[in-house]
Structures are given as C-alpha cells and as structure tokens.
Design a protein around this motif. Structure first.
Motif, short mmCIF file in Angstrom:
data_model
loop_
_atom_site.label_atom_id
_atom_site.label_comp_id
_atom_site.label_asym_id
_atom_site.label_seq_id
_atom_site.Cartn_x
_atom_site.Cartn_y
_atom_site.Cartn_z
N SER A 169 44.61 59.83 43.63
CA SER A 169 45.01 58.81 42.52
C SER A 169 46.82 58.70 42.90
CB SER A 169 44.97 59.38 41.13
OG SER A 169 43.60 59.33 40.73
N GLU A 173 49.05 55.24 39.16
CA GLU A 173 47.89 55.37 38.40
C GLU A 173 47.62 56.23 37.32
OE1 GLU A 173 45.03 53.41 42.14
OE2 GLU A 173 45.35 55.59 41.89
N HIS A 176 49.61 55.16 34.51
CA HIS A 176 49.07 53.94 33.89
C HIS A 176 47.92 54.60 32.89
CE1 HIS A 176 46.14 50.44 33.66
NE2 HIS A 176 47.28 49.74 33.61
#
Length: 210
Positions: A169, A173, A176
C-alpha cells in the motif's frame, strides 16, 4: 460452485441450505479494488465470501472515506442484510481488498431463510455480533489511540487479512483509509520503523510486530 460452498460453509449450513444457495446464488470473481457495494445504492443481494477479503468503508459529507472493518473467507457483511430487510439505501461501500471469489445471495431468499433455517439465522446473528464488535474497536481506535498506534494497528490488521506481512500500500492509500494526510503517515511510518515495529522497503512495508 457447490463444492466451494460445502468447503467454506458446510460446517455452518445443512446440505439443503447449501443446495439452495447453489441454485439461487450468483458466483463472482472480482479483482482487488472492485466495488461490490456503493453508498446510496439499494442492495439487492448479500455477499458470501469464498476467498479473498473485502474492506467496508464509510464516507463523510466531504467524500472522505474511513475504513470500518474487513470481511474474510466464510464471512458476510451483516450491515448489507439490515439494509436489505429495511429496503434502505446502503450506508457503506464494500471494496475488494484482494482478488476475491464470492456468491451473491438475492435479498428475498435471505429473508425467507431467516425463518426456514436455524443455521442461517445463527449465521446472520453471529455476523451482526462480529461486525458490532469490530465497529466498536474502530470507534475505540479513533477515539483513544494516537495516530502512530492507529497506523500500526491498520498494518497489523491488513497483514492478518491478506495472510502476508508485506503490505503493498502506498502512503497515500494508508492516509486515505485512515482519514489523515500522506505527510503525517510518512512521518509516523518512519517513526515506527525507527522503533522496530515495521520495515520500509521501496515498494512495500514489512510488518515486524505482529
């Protein structure tokens, strides 16, 4: 499909129910990142996971997402069931975390089986309990853990779900999913590496503290 059903759900459901699921369920194979359920949509079916994992997300009024929990093989998302029963629009987004195989069960059958099969009723109630526990953990994490502890827990949970201590990741990400900024994530990942909890590599993060 029926053999996969027996393998993953045979210990939960009687053969008659397994055969009914096989008759009415729709088998799907989806790639990582595929949206199974969208916020605001009416839910017409509920997923039973055969393999892989799915993450369940909420969205605020600004369109920012927050990770609530994961569902894994042999599991389902009871929140979708409550929407189906009440004919309400979905309040969650379900996205495949990994490549996944699942069976979509029509809403009308889910209601019918609640009265017809005790094993199905128990399965849904256990799923509700598990999801409620995970939601409480998510609230506790947001309310009581510092951001570096939240990031570590996020990485540990993800590693367990995918069965791999290497997390592919990006910092963006992670930011987020945790509703924070990439700059904060990058700084705290470095801090976690310095204290030996993780190792930052060029294209992945290795979770040492599992």
């Amino acid at each position: 499909m029926i053999e996969e059903l027996r393998h993953n759900y045979g210990f939960l459901f009687e053969e008659e129910l397994i055969e009914e699921i096989n008759q009415v369920g729709v088998f799907k194979e989806v790639p990582a990142g595929y949206k199974l359920i969208e916020i605001g949509e009416y839910i017409k079916s509920m997923p039973l996971l055969i393999s892989g994992s799915v993450k369940i997300l909420r969205e605020d009024e600004n369109g920012d997402e927050l990770l609530l929990y994961y569902i894994e093989r042999g599991d389902t998302c009871a929140m979708t069931f409550s929407c189906c029963i009440g004919l309400a629009k979905s309040q969650i987004r379900a996205v495949a975390e990994t490549d996944a195989k699942l069976i979509m069960v029509p809403v009308q059958k889910m209601e019918e089986w609640m009265g017809k099969y005790k094993t199905w009723q128990n399965f849904i109630l256990r799923s509700y309990h598990a999801r409620m526990t995970e939601l409480l953990e998510a609230v506790d994490t947001i309310a009581f853990l510092k951001m570096d502890d939240r990031i570590l827990k996020y990485l540990q949970d993800k590693a367990k779900v995918i069965g791999n201590d290497e997390i592919h990741s990006t910092h963006q990400e992670i930011a987020h999913d945790l509703h924070t900024s990439r700059v904060v994530v990058s700084r705290l990942l470095k801090k976690l590496e310095n204290i030996g909890k993780i190792k930052l590599n060029r294209n992945n993060i290795t979770v040492i503290d599992l």
